[in-house]
Design a protein around this motif. Structure first.
Motif, PDB file in Angstrom:
ATOM      1  N   TYR A  23      11.090   9.936  50.725  1.00 55.22           N
ATOM      2  CA  TYR A  23      12.305   9.846  51.280  1.00 55.22           C
ATOM      3  C   TYR A  23      13.324  11.094  51.580  1.00 55.22           C
ATOM      4  O   TYR A  23      13.634  11.499  52.564  1.00 55.22           O
ATOM      5  N   ALA A  24      13.044  12.175  50.590  1.00 53.92           N
ATOM      6  CA  ALA A  24      13.908  13.379  50.697  1.00 53.92           C
ATOM      7  C   ALA A  24      13.044  14.178  52.026  1.00 53.92           C
ATOM      8  O   ALA A  24      13.769  15.013  52.716  1.00 53.92           O
ATOM      9  N   ASP A  25      11.900  14.009  52.391  1.00 61.80           N
ATOM     10  CA  ASP A  25      11.234  14.592  53.296  1.00 61.80           C
ATOM     11  C   ASP A  25      11.517  14.154  54.503  1.00 61.80           C
ATOM     12  O   ASP A  25      11.528  14.862  55.681  1.00 61.80           O
ATOM     13  N   ARG A  26      11.557  12.789  54.618  1.00 62.65           N
ATOM     14  CA  ARG A  26      11.746  11.968  55.929  1.00 62.65           C
ATOM     15  C   ARG A  26      12.992  11.617  56.397  1.00 62.65           C
ATOM     16  O   ARG A  26      13.399  11.368  57.558  1.00 62.65           O
ATOM     17  N   ALA A  27      14.135  11.542  55.409  1.00 64.00           N
ATOM     18  CA  ALA A  27      15.528  11.469  55.949  1.00 64.00           C
ATOM     19  C   ALA A  27      16.324  12.345  56.273  1.00 64.00           C
ATOM     20  O   ALA A  27      17.360  12.881  55.735  1.00 64.00           O
ATOM     21  N   ARG A  28      15.849  12.876  57.538  1.00 64.70           N
ATOM     22  CA  ARG A  28      16.378  14.148  58.011  1.00 64.70           C
ATOM     23  C   ARG A  28      17.958  13.831  58.631  1.00 64.70           C
ATOM     24  O   ARG A  28      18.890  14.546  58.376  1.00 64.70           O
ATOM     25  N   LEU A  29      18.231  12.349  59.284  1.00 61.39           N
ATOM     26  CA  LEU A  29      19.465  12.258  59.507  1.00 61.39           C
ATOM     27  C   LEU A  29      20.493  12.108  58.365  1.00 61.39           C
ATOM     28  O   LEU A  29      21.402  12.318  58.415  1.00 61.39           O
ATOM     29  N   GLN A  30      19.879  11.129  57.265  1.00 60.66           N
ATOM     30  CA  GLN A  30      20.758  11.103  56.242  1.00 60.66           C
ATOM     31  C   GLN A  30      21.101  12.487  55.408  1.00 60.66           C
ATOM     32  O   GLN A  30      22.451  12.407  55.092  1.00 60.66           O
ATOM     33  N   ALA A  31      20.295  13.369  55.617  1.00 55.90           N
ATOM     34  CA  ALA A  31      20.676  14.513  55.090  1.00 55.90           C
ATOM     35  C   ALA A  31      21.684  15.305  55.820  1.00 55.90           C
ATOM     36  O   ALA A  31      22.666  16.008  55.460  1.00 55.90           O
ATOM     37  N   GLU A  32      21.410  15.305  56.990  1.00 59.86           N
ATOM     38  CA  GLU A  32      22.535  15.824  58.076  1.00 59.86           C
ATOM     39  C   GLU A  32      23.884  15.166  57.646  1.00 59.86           C
ATOM     40  O   GLU A  32      25.037  15.901  57.749  1.00 59.86           O
ATOM     41  N   VAL A  33      24.032  13.703  57.983  1.00 65.83           N
ATOM     42  CA  VAL A  33      25.187  13.175  57.774  1.00 65.83           C
ATOM     43  C   VAL A  33      25.995  13.627  56.277  1.00 65.83           C
ATOM     44  O   VAL A  33      27.071  13.686  56.090  1.00 65.83           O
ATOM     45  N   ALA A  34      24.819  13.622  55.322  1.00 70.16           N
ATOM     46  CA  ALA A  34      25.432  13.658  53.739  1.00 70.16           C
ATOM     47  C   ALA A  34      26.267  15.071  53.781  1.00 70.16           C
ATOM     48  O   ALA A  34      27.241  15.339  53.352  1.00 70.16           O
ATOM     49  N   GLY A  35      25.533  16.166  54.547  1.00 69.64           N
ATOM     50  CA  GLY A  35      26.240  17.532  54.740  1.00 69.64           C
ATOM     51  C   GLY A  35      27.532  17.503  55.362  1.00 69.64           C
ATOM     52  O   GLY A  35      28.629  18.157  54.881  1.00 69.64           O
ATOM     53  N   ARG A  36      27.633  16.547  56.328  1.00 71.16           N
ATOM     54  CA  ARG A  36      28.862  16.467  56.888  1.00 71.16           C
ATOM     55  C   ARG A  36      30.009  15.747  56.226  1.00 71.16           C
ATOM     56  O   ARG A  36      31.197  15.863  56.342  1.00 71.16           O
ATOM     57  N   LEU A  37      29.549  14.847  55.605  1.00 70.27           N
ATOM     58  CA  LEU A  37      30.293  14.143  54.464  1.00 70.27           C
ATOM     59  C   LEU A  37      30.952  14.935  53.312  1.00 70.27           C
ATOM     60  O   LEU A  37      32.266  15.031  53.125  1.00 70.27           O
ATOM     61  N   LEU A  38      30.118  15.680  52.837  1.00 67.41           N
ATOM     62  CA  LEU A  38      30.368  16.864  51.833  1.00 67.41           C
ATOM     63  C   LEU A  38      31.282  17.658  52.133  1.00 67.41           C
ATOM     64  O   LEU A  38      32.458  18.247  51.607  1.00 67.41           O
ATOM     65  N   GLU A  39      31.485  18.088  53.583  1.00 63.37           N
ATOM     66  CA  GLU A  39      32.151  19.176  54.301  1.00 63.37           C
ATOM     67  C   GLU A  39      33.708  18.438  54.340  1.00 63.37           C
ATOM     68  O   GLU A  39      34.826  19.416  54.112  1.00 63.37           O
ATOM     69  N   ARG A  40      33.928  17.160  54.191  1.00 66.87           N
ATOM     70  CA  ARG A  40      35.210  16.808  53.909  1.00 66.87           C
ATOM     71  C   ARG A  40      36.037  16.868  52.581  1.00 66.87           C
ATOM     72  O   ARG A  40      37.244  16.767  52.548  1.00 66.87           O
ATOM     73  N   LEU A  41      35.271  17.380  51.965  1.00 59.44           N
ATOM     74  CA  LEU A  41      35.790  17.844  50.600  1.00 59.44           C
ATOM     75  C   LEU A  41      36.529  19.308  50.831  1.00 59.44           C
ATOM     76  O   LEU A  41      37.324  19.847  49.563  1.00 59.44           O
ATOM     77  N   ASP A  42      36.142  20.133  51.734  1.00 54.57           N
ATOM     78  CA  ASP A  42      36.371  21.456  51.737  1.00 54.57           C
ATOM     79  C   ASP A  42      37.856  21.549  51.872  1.00 54.57           C
ATOM     80  O   ASP A  42      38.519  20.721  52.528  1.00 54.57           O
ATOM     81  N   GLY A  43      38.727  22.515  51.089  1.00 57.04           N
ATOM     82  CA  GLY A  43      39.975  22.464  51.351  1.00 57.04           C
ATOM     83  C   GLY A  43      40.725  21.610  50.560  1.00 57.04           C
ATOM     84  O   GLY A  43      42.132  21.799  50.494  1.00 57.04           O
ATOM     85  N   LEU A  44      40.132  20.686  50.055  1.00 56.39           N
ATOM     86  CA  LEU A  44      40.897  19.692  49.096  1.00 56.39           C
ATOM     87  C   LEU A  44      41.095  20.414  47.730  1.00 56.39           C
ATOM     88  O   LEU A  44      40.459  20.988  46.970  1.00 56.39           O
ATOM     89  N   ARG A  45      42.475  20.500  47.323  1.00 55.54           N
ATOM     90  CA  ARG A  45      42.798  20.820  45.738  1.00 55.54           C
ATOM     91  C   ARG A  45      42.653  19.561  45.194  1.00 55.54           C
ATOM     92  O   ARG A  45      43.454  18.901  44.634  1.00 55.54           O
ATOM     93  N   PHE A  46      41.515  19.362  44.784  1.00 54.12           N
ATOM     94  CA  PHE A  46      41.123  18.141  44.043  1.00 54.12           C
ATOM     95  C   PHE A  46      39.843  18.542  43.095  1.00 54.12           C
ATOM     96  O   PHE A  46      38.903  19.131  43.363  1.00 54.12           O
ATOM     97  N   GLU A  47      40.153  18.409  41.665  1.00 52.10           N
ATOM     98  CA  GLU A  47      39.151  18.542  40.834  1.00 52.10           C
ATOM     99  C   GLU A  47      38.894  17.302  39.991  1.00 52.10           C
ATOM    100  O   GLU A  47      39.365  17.217  39.029  1.00 52.10           O
ATOM    101  N   PRO A  48      37.989  16.781  40.400  1.00 50.03           N
ATOM    102  CA  PRO A  48      37.675  15.363  39.381  1.00 50.03           C
ATOM    103  C   PRO A  48      37.075  15.619  38.306  1.00 50.03           C
ATOM    104  O   PRO A  48      36.142  16.593  38.319  1.00 50.03           O
ATOM    105  N   THR A  49      37.074  14.829  37.259  1.00 54.70           N
ATOM    106  CA  THR A  49      36.459  14.924  36.220  1.00 54.70           C
ATOM    107  C   THR A  49      35.232  14.038  35.891  1.00 54.70           C
ATOM    108  O   THR A  49      34.440  14.240  35.026  1.00 54.70           O
ATOM    109  N   THR A  50      35.480  12.985  36.816  1.00 54.48           N
ATOM    110  CA  THR A  50      34.216  11.885  37.043  1.00 54.48           C
ATOM    111  C   THR A  50      34.008  11.677  38.475  1.00 54.48           C
ATOM    112  O   THR A  50      34.741  11.084  39.241  1.00 54.48           O
TER     113      THR A  50
END
Length: 301
Positions: A23-50
């Motif tokens: 999976y990790a080697d073949r899921a290129r689209l999933q990896a790209e989308v994951a990066g874009r999804l994580l970017e949505r956390l940028d700039g948020l003043r949000f520090e989760p504990t869980t």
């Protein structure tokens, strides 16, 4: 969502389990989308504990979440046990904060109001009951907790869908939920401040079989229950591949379109009702709040 086909969850578990090593080697689209999804956390003043990575796969994003939120307890959850085995290898020296749990999004093994952040990348398209799943996610989020998800929209794999339609009337490609429906479901579940947007991503292949091989390698083949449906014959497969050739581009490559829906939303204050799929409402109030609330006669019903 009665118009969405019912998935065979045991088949989903088996297919993703078999795909865990590649999976990790073949899921290129999933990896790209994951990066874009994580970017949505940028700039948020949000520090989760869980933090929960729901549908974690081999754990790449659980590791990224652990690195981003160094003080948080990160929980990687997946339906397929072999994926969790692979996720253990991703934990590395941070493994003490990278827990792994086998779990189904339709029946989360988590306590009410126990999670600050739920992150889920390209998992919800495997659910045939999105309202119920979102109600469950709302249940386990703390008030003020954040839901961050991605899923596929209806234009996904449109070329493959059209190619199969040229061969027979059977449904060979799963149906996907549009962005408006996702937003409506978030609102009905009681989430606040939902933000949704959509990307269209194109992957390319030298031959149509390349797309099929990639889908098979990552376990993302059709898993809908279709009573009476037979196996795809070699002749029909050849016909579909020939029909797919009509989409070949001037550069000699064949495309596959992916419509990706991103959504974020916040869990509301305690006591805000969850609208159930049966039309009723369920409200919850923390135990510690009972006995401290002042009764306002004018607001009683």
């Amino acid at each position: 969502m009665k118009d969405v086909a019912v998935f065979d969850r045991r088949r989903i578990r088996r297919r993703f389990g078999r795909a865990a090593d590649e999976y990790a080697d073949r899921a290129r689209l999933q990896a790209e989308v994951a990066g874009r999804l994580l970017e949505r956390l940028d700039g948020l003043r949000f520090e989760p504990t869980t933090v929960v990575d729901l549908g974690c796969g081999p754990g790449l994003q659980a590791r990224a979440l652990t690195e981003r939120f160094g003080k948080a307890q990160v929980l990687a959850m997946d339906l397929a046990l072999p994926m969790l085995v692979r996720a253990r290898r991703q934990a590395g020296w941070r493994g003490r904060r990278f827990a792994r749990v086998a779990g189904d999004a339709h029946a989360l093994p988590l306590a009410r109001s126990s999670v600050d952040l739920i992150y889920s990348n390209l998992m919800l398209q495997w659910s045939d009951d999105l309202p119920a799943v979102l109600n469950g996610l709302r249940r386990v989020l703390k008030p003020g907790g954040l839901l961050l998800i991605s899923t596929f929209g209806p234009d996904t794999l449109s070329e493959l869908r059209q190619a199969w339609a040229a061969v027979d009337d059977a449904e060979h490609v799963s149906r996907f939920t549009d962005v408006q429906t996702v937003g409506d479901c978030l609102v009905r579940a009681g989430f606040s401040e939902p933000v949704l947007d959509t990307d269209w991503i194109t992957t390319t292949y030298s031959q149509p079989r390349g797309l099929l091989d990639e889908l098979r390698a990552i376990g993302a083949t059709d898993a809908m229950r279709r009573p009476g449906a037979g196996l795809t014959t070699p002749a029909r497969l050849r016909g579909m591949l020939a029909a797919y050739e009509t989409h070949r581009r001037p550069d000699g490559l064949v495309p596959a379109t992916w419509e990706v829906v991103y959504a974020s939303a916040w869990a509301p204050d305690p006591g805000t009702p969850i609208r159930s799929i049966h039309g009723g409402e369920e409200a919850s109030v923390p135990i510690e709040a009972i006995g401290r609330r002042r009764r306002d006669p004018e607001s009683s019903r």
